[in-house]
Design an enzyme around this catalytic site. Sequence first.
Site, PDB file in Angstrom:
ATOM      1  N   LYS A   1       0.861  -1.180   0.000  1.00 18.63           N
ATOM      2  CA  LYS A   1       0.000   0.000   0.000  1.00 18.63           C
ATOM      3  C   LYS A   1       0.899   1.232   0.000  1.00 18.63           C
ATOM      4  O   LYS A   1       1.980   1.217   0.580  1.00 18.63           O
ATOM      5  CB  LYS A   1      -0.870  -0.003   1.259  1.00 18.63           C
ATOM      6  CG  LYS A   1      -2.031   0.976   1.221  1.00 18.63           C
ATOM      7  CD  LYS A   1      -3.176   0.428   0.408  1.00 18.63           C
ATOM      8  CE  LYS A   1      -4.412   1.328   0.518  1.00 18.63           C
ATOM      9  NZ  LYS A   1      -4.241   2.632  -0.161  1.00 18.63           N
TER      10      LYS A   1
ATOM     11  N   CYS B   1      -2.049   9.832  -7.109  1.00 17.56           N
ATOM     12  CA  CYS B   1      -3.288   9.515  -6.403  1.00 17.56           C
ATOM     13  C   CYS B   1      -4.309  10.626  -6.641  1.00 17.56           C
ATOM     14  O   CYS B   1      -4.058  11.788  -6.308  1.00 17.56           O
ATOM     15  CB  CYS B   1      -3.060   9.347  -4.910  1.00 17.56           C
ATOM     16  SG  CYS B   1      -4.592   8.946  -4.027  1.00 17.56           S
TER      17      CYS B   1
ATOM     18  N   ASN C   1     -13.507   4.316  -6.820  1.00 15.37           N
ATOM     19  CA  ASN C   1     -13.054   4.430  -5.438  1.00 15.37           C
ATOM     20  C   ASN C   1     -12.561   5.837  -5.151  1.00 15.37           C
ATOM     21  O   ASN C   1     -12.089   6.548  -6.038  1.00 15.37           O
ATOM     22  CB  ASN C   1     -11.942   3.406  -5.142  1.00 15.37           C
ATOM     23  CG  ASN C   1     -10.562   3.932  -5.484  1.00 15.37           C
ATOM     24  OD1 ASN C   1      -9.911   4.585  -4.673  1.00 15.37           O
ATOM     25  ND2 ASN C   1     -10.107   3.663  -6.710  1.00 15.37           N
TER      26      ASN C   1
END
Length: 311
Positions: free
Chosen positions: A45, A131, A69
């Site tokens: 992660k 991200c 998501n």
Amino acid sequence: MVSTATQIGHFSFDNCLMNAAGVYCMTKEELMEVEKSQAASFVTKTGTLEVRPGNPEPRYADTRLGSINSMGLPNNGFRYYLDFVSDLAKTGQHKPHFLSVVGLSPTETETILKAIMASDYEGLVELNLSCPNVPGKPQIAYDFETTDQLLENIFTYYTKPLGIKLPPYFDIVHFDQAAAIFNKYPLSFVNCVNSIGNGLVIKDEQVLIKPKNGFGGIGGDYIKPTALANVHAFYKRLKPSIHIIGTGGVKTGRDAFEHILCGASMVQIGTALHQEGPAIFERVTKELKTIMVEKGYQSLDDFRGNLRYKD
């Protein structure tokens, strides 16, 4: 004998498939499930400087064509993952691994990478520049000037193997501009692509996830054409020493084959891994090898990057 073995930098892998950061990698237990599967490796992660709970739930939803998501980088802190991969490496009995990290500021990124430099870990690091789901934090790699400055600073002190996770690009000139920057630095790899940011999926007149009023990263079937385009565009533009990891829309051996045909050296699985579990690596590997046998390919080198164009 057909082989799906591959290489990233000076690291050799007996298969070309692995998880994508964010899936089956939050805890040591999940990472060991991937480790024990037919995956070539695992990536952790994305670890930040401190522990993060992430965005409020529901923050993930499966959809007919994939997933949406807005996780918000929940993680146990980079040291949790750094200690784990370092301990595994010391046993000498495990696969090479990827440690995914990012700071929420350039200063935090420097703190993290200097800690890795000072550690015993000699494996690959994936710096997440893409991200789309942290409120108030833009995707770094869409800002070329900032990306260039960040990499320039990093390589003044960081000498261990490092690659970057990229967002999807959509304009030919952006491929040119980004590649010109990446070619300046001793990157081990680029990973194409993270989810397509800020999609919106609706059911019964309502969004599927809570954060950002339902806006989230799109994965799965939706993004394979974009992922393939990014893989091939960078394969044609980057110097040979920068390998490419293909990520996006992989759920079959055919999908993996197409990523490699476009130039990928490794292939990561995200949405489909979340839906099917680590057994997917055995199935997709078998399907990929079947395709290779049918086409007379013995190794990935026989067809990597050999995408044909129309006359």
